[in-house]
Scaffold this active site. Sequence first.
Site, PDB file in Angstrom:
ATOM      1  N   HIS A 141       0.521  -1.375  -0.263  1.00  0.00           N
ATOM      2  CA  HIS A 141      -0.421  -0.086  -0.205  1.00  0.00           C
ATOM      3  C   HIS A 141       0.597   1.446  -0.208  1.00  0.00           C
ATOM      4  O   HIS A 141       1.664   1.418   1.111  1.00  0.00           O
ATOM      5  CB  HIS A 141      -1.406   0.367   0.969  1.00  0.00           C
ATOM      6  CG  HIS A 141      -1.987   0.777   1.076  1.00  0.00           C
ATOM      7  ND1 HIS A 141      -2.177   2.683   1.148  1.00  0.00           N
ATOM      8  CD2 HIS A 141      -3.755   0.526  -0.313  1.00  0.00           C
ATOM      9  CE1 HIS A 141      -3.682   2.657   1.238  1.00  0.00           C
ATOM     10  NE2 HIS A 141      -4.091   1.514   1.144  1.00  0.00           N
ATOM     11  N   ASP A 181      -7.543  -5.136  -0.338  1.00  0.00           N
ATOM     12  CA  ASP A 181      -8.502  -5.834  -1.570  1.00  0.00           C
ATOM     13  C   ASP A 181      -7.875  -7.618  -1.332  1.00  0.00           C
ATOM     14  O   ASP A 181      -8.657  -8.589  -1.858  1.00  0.00           O
ATOM     15  CB  ASP A 181      -7.508  -5.120  -2.675  1.00  0.00           C
ATOM     16  CG  ASP A 181      -8.575  -3.670  -3.226  1.00  0.00           C
ATOM     17  OD1 ASP A 181      -7.255  -3.213  -3.296  1.00  0.00           O
ATOM     18  OD2 ASP A 181      -9.391  -3.237  -2.722  1.00  0.00           O
TER      19      ASP A 181
END
Length: 428
Positions: free
Chosen positions: A307, A364
């Site tokens: 991320h 996700d």
Amino acid sequence: MSDKATLEYNGKKYEFPVIEGTENELAIDIKTLRSVTNGMITIDPGYKNTGSCESAITFLDGEKGILRYRGYSIEELAEKADFLEVAYLLIFGELPNKEQLAKFHDDIKEESHIDEEMKKILDAFPKSAHPMGVLTSLTSALIAFNPISVNVSSEEAMYHAIVRILAKFPVLVAWTLRKKKGLPLDYGDDSLGYVENFHKMMFKRPNKEYTKNEIVIEALDKLLILHADHEQNCSTSTVRIVGSSHAGLFASLSAGIAALWGPLHGGANQAVLEMLEAIEADGGDTKKYMAKAKDKEDPFRLMGFGHRVYKNFDPRARIIKKAADGVLGDLGIEDPILEIAKGLEKEALEDKYFVDRKLYPNVDFYSGIIYRALGIPTDMFTVMFAMGRLPGWIAQWREMRLRKEPIGRPRQVYIGENERPFVSVDLR
Ligand code: SDX
């Protein structure tokens, strides 16, 4: 602590103000940089160190794994609030009281019809069309049927555009799914809650009564809350920059949907499931995929990991992982993919390559496992992300417009040819 930063270049010193946010984040305000340095700019591909705005909507602390919407922790909101409440909170800044929430929902219900002509646009798509392509087109097409929502600047006009899109977007999402499945388009039922009605529009069979499954609605509501906003991510920055040209809300949202589609961003939830299914088909050989992810010659990445901001666990991933166990258990679903995901996560969290780069599971990584358990097709996962992110995009667009932010127009450093004379084609 100083409220000034000094840049020294070529023997000259330049001072710039330092601004501090309410969570003690510091930023060097370089608004005057070009003028005081006779044309110098900064450059920062991917804006890894560059703030685009000041915002009061969402706070992230990537090192500590903190996420708050308007000051409320994501953990509390996921546990105690519902999606429509969170949408109101993100957009207007406060949790609504009972009357405000009821009026908000009533105003949305008033706008939940879609012009029948829109069905002709939907019909023009082949069943094989990716739902994200359909959704971004239908969202943009809505403009033609809602011309007064095109360029709104007053708060009142914005409110009407906002309830209009909150009403129509779930219908478009449901129609996108039903088109894929060859089902008649369903309009839902205003007597139901916002998320329950969304679920009914997606899944009601034409020849059967719709029966509410509390576990499913609660899981869906929680997933939508967890996706509702995430400060200046790629798609939200797209919505803001498109809106900064005074393009309307619907056009800005359509652009945001297109940006979300990318597998490095919202498209990752679909890519995660496809990766886990490939690993399952490969006999569960997670080591092969870990090696691929670490091989610089191989473009493969461990989807759902890493991320830009979180260098710790994505708090949403923790909540979704726990919810996945709960939902599958409550629905009595044994999904080997969940076990493969857990195995892959364990391996990555113990692997030097991932540890050194602070790569953790993100939002996700587990979400697709729940979507699959709820009967949502894999290529609709990113559409579900867009449905969750809708209130965040709206909130950010509204904040940018109310703050009268300037049109977004980054600079560049030119590295092309210097001036050269034109040569006619017969001499080239
Ligand atoms: C979302 O921004 C947001 O807030 C987004 C989001 C939201 O709510 O809006 O949180 C939603 O988009 C989540 C992210 C979903 N994407 C994925 O899961 C795709 C896989 N992840 C990566 O592609 C990547 O981690 C990004 C795109 C998410 C972040 O990329 P960065 O910040 O640009 O980091 P990078 O590409 O510079 O990587 C740094 C290093 C590199 O290795 P080195 O060059 O240092 O040797 O880490 C490696 C990368 O190769 N790396 C990975 C990896 N992610 C980063 N290696 C293998 N697998 C991965 N997933």
